[in-house]
Scaffold this motif. Sequence first.
Motif, mmCIF file in Angstrom:
data_model
loop_
_atom_site.group_PDB
_atom_site.id
_atom_site.type_symbol
_atom_site.label_atom_id
_atom_site.label_comp_id
_atom_site.label_asym_id
_atom_site.label_seq_id
_atom_site.Cartn_x
_atom_site.Cartn_y
_atom_site.Cartn_z
ATOM 1 N N GLY A 39 0.793 -1.236 0.000
ATOM 2 C CA GLY A 39 0.000 0.000 0.000
ATOM 3 C C GLY A 39 0.813 1.267 0.000
ATOM 4 N N THR A 40 1.757 1.375 0.938
ATOM 5 C CA THR A 40 2.529 2.615 1.075
ATOM 6 C C THR A 40 3.976 2.471 0.641
ATOM 7 O OG1 THR A 40 2.984 2.072 3.396
ATOM 8 C CG2 THR A 40 1.081 3.486 2.944
ATOM 9 N N GLY A 41 4.569 1.331 0.933
ATOM 10 C CA GLY A 41 5.961 1.106 0.575
ATOM 11 C C GLY A 41 6.917 1.934 1.406
ATOM 12 N N ASP A 42 8.136 2.014 0.954
ATOM 13 C CA ASP A 42 9.174 2.844 1.565
ATOM 14 C C ASP A 42 8.664 4.290 1.596
ATOM 15 O OD1 ASP A 42 11.438 4.439 2.040
ATOM 16 O OD2 ASP A 42 12.757 3.222 0.800
ATOM 17 N N PHE A 43 8.646 4.906 2.786
ATOM 18 C CA PHE A 43 8.074 6.258 2.851
ATOM 19 C C PHE A 43 8.881 7.277 2.063
ATOM 20 C CE2 PHE A 43 10.323 5.703 7.013
ATOM 21 C CZ PHE A 43 11.310 6.666 6.884
ATOM 22 N N ALA A 44 10.127 6.948 1.694
ATOM 23 C CA ALA A 44 10.921 7.867 0.877
ATOM 24 C C ALA A 44 10.419 7.944 -0.559
ATOM 25 C CB ALA A 44 12.390 7.453 0.885
ATOM 26 N N ARG A 45 9.551 7.010 -0.961
ATOM 27 C CA ARG A 45 8.975 7.082 -2.310
ATOM 28 C C ARG A 45 8.302 8.427 -2.560
ATOM 29 N NH1 ARG A 45 7.943 2.834 -5.700
ATOM 30 N NH2 ARG A 45 8.718 0.785 -5.018
ATOM 31 N N SER A 67 11.282 -4.852 -6.228
ATOM 32 C CA SER A 67 10.424 -4.499 -5.098
ATOM 33 C C SER A 67 9.391 -5.591 -4.848
ATOM 34 C CB SER A 67 9.704 -3.173 -5.359
ATOM 35 O OG SER A 67 8.703 -2.940 -4.367
ATOM 36 N N VAL A 68 9.340 -6.033 -3.593
ATOM 37 C CA VAL A 68 8.314 -6.980 -3.148
ATOM 38 C C VAL A 68 7.523 -6.299 -2.044
ATOM 39 C CG1 VAL A 68 7.882 -9.175 -1.993
ATOM 40 C CG2 VAL A 68 9.662 -9.016 -3.731
ATOM 41 N N SER A 69 6.226 -6.161 -2.211
ATOM 42 C CA SER A 69 5.392 -5.621 -1.135
ATOM 43 C C SER A 69 4.937 -6.787 -0.273
ATOM 44 C CB SER A 69 4.197 -4.853 -1.704
ATOM 45 O OG SER A 69 3.394 -5.685 -2.507
ATOM 46 N N LEU A 70 5.125 -6.657 1.035
ATOM 47 C CA LEU A 70 4.928 -7.817 1.895
ATOM 48 C C LEU A 70 4.566 -7.376 3.309
ATOM 49 C CD1 LEU A 70 5.264 -10.929 1.795
ATOM 50 C CD2 LEU A 70 7.614 -10.586 2.600
ATOM 51 N N ASP A 71 3.457 -7.890 3.816
ATOM 52 C CA ASP A 71 3.068 -7.655 5.203
ATOM 53 C C ASP A 71 3.769 -8.700 6.066
ATOM 54 O OD1 ASP A 71 1.956 -7.276 7.670
ATOM 55 O OD2 ASP A 71 -0.129 -7.531 7.027
ATOM 56 N N ILE A 72 4.903 -8.327 6.632
ATOM 57 C CA ILE A 72 5.708 -9.301 7.379
ATOM 58 C C ILE A 72 5.116 -9.599 8.760
ATOM 59 C CG2 ILE A 72 7.828 -8.764 6.134
ATOM 60 C CD1 ILE A 72 8.706 -7.057 8.497
ATOM 61 N N THR A 73 4.043 -8.873 9.155
ATOM 62 C CA THR A 73 3.369 -9.196 10.413
ATOM 63 C C THR A 73 2.315 -10.284 10.225
ATOM 64 O OG1 THR A 73 1.628 -7.517 10.165
ATOM 65 C CG2 THR A 73 3.716 -6.808 11.163
#
Length: 376
Positions: A39-45, A67-73
């Motif tokens: 959804g948001t990714g690296d906030f520096a984007r 880039s892999v978007s991943l909910d690690i929780t």
Amino acid sequence: MRPLDGVVVVSLEQAVAVPYATRLLADLGARVIKVERPGTGDFARHYDSSCGEVSSYFAWTNVGKESVSLDITHPGGREVLDRLVARADVLLCNLSPRVWQRLALELPPELIVGELSGYGWDGPYADRKAFDALVQSEAGLVSLTGEGDVMARAGISVADIAAGVQLQAAVLAALLQRGRTGEGARLRLSLFEAMAEWMHQPMLYAAGTGAAAPRSGAHHPSIAPYGPVACADGAVHLAVQNDGQWQRLCGLIGLAPQERFATVASRVEHRAELQKLLERAFSDLTAAELMATLDAADVPAALTRPITDLPTHPQLDTWVDVRVPGGTARMLPPPVAGFEWSPGAVPALGEHNDAVLTWLGYSGEERTSLRVRSVL
């Protein structure tokens, strides 16, 4: 072959410091898999929107990554992360120490692990937020930068860059060591320690003289003439560091030997008077004319250019167009020549989800299930 072809780097990264380290590793051929929040990714984007759909910071530090978007929780996301770690040669992270500890990852003995924190893992500052300007301030750089009573942060993210460069060097050393011993390494670095290392010279000067060098703007605090000198249409930056250069400059402007300008220390003491003499001598010359004159006399100098001139600087002729989400950005290749380099694109958030999950052995049905459960 590039030096790091075949090396897999997995990075739980954000902002600038670790992304810069992994960008440098990608430049050398490493496969860098960047793990970002869905959804948001690296906030520096989204610091700014100067490079297509991403910020100048993000475009600069993420060339050639996946880039892999991943909910690690999420349990499913954690399983993906565990598989990534098992396949990695290098694992880097600049999550907060508490978040990193909660992950409790199983780290293979041959894995090279690099952990970046703000101020370290213990001590009174361990839980403080640490961003580049704050670290510049704590390490004393802000107190030295500026002019007179006005302090300033450095115009680039020097604490982040210092940490990124030192982390990359440590990873390269660990890879070399692993090639000899087969053993991995646990590398720890803080932004504050990286910046403190770069502050050695002014710290030693202050310790040896009893006082910090005064803030002197674009002038060197302990060498003169070493700074901008006004001329007819701008300024030229002098950098006179030894007696031979000084004598040639004196001959150029017709300045007879004087006790008040005899040594570097005395020239610093009488900097204001010297500056007036130089600007009077150069007032009728344009910057281009003055540079030609100084070059002919072998006196070190440079034009004081705005950053907007850098893309057309006559010394830089190797610019390349790098694909970024929503467009292209004109960038330079790595400054050290000698290795093959071709720029990969700056990735969109989660652009490589399917490719990486397939590489990890997930079936199409399993990948669909992860998407449905909002893990990706």
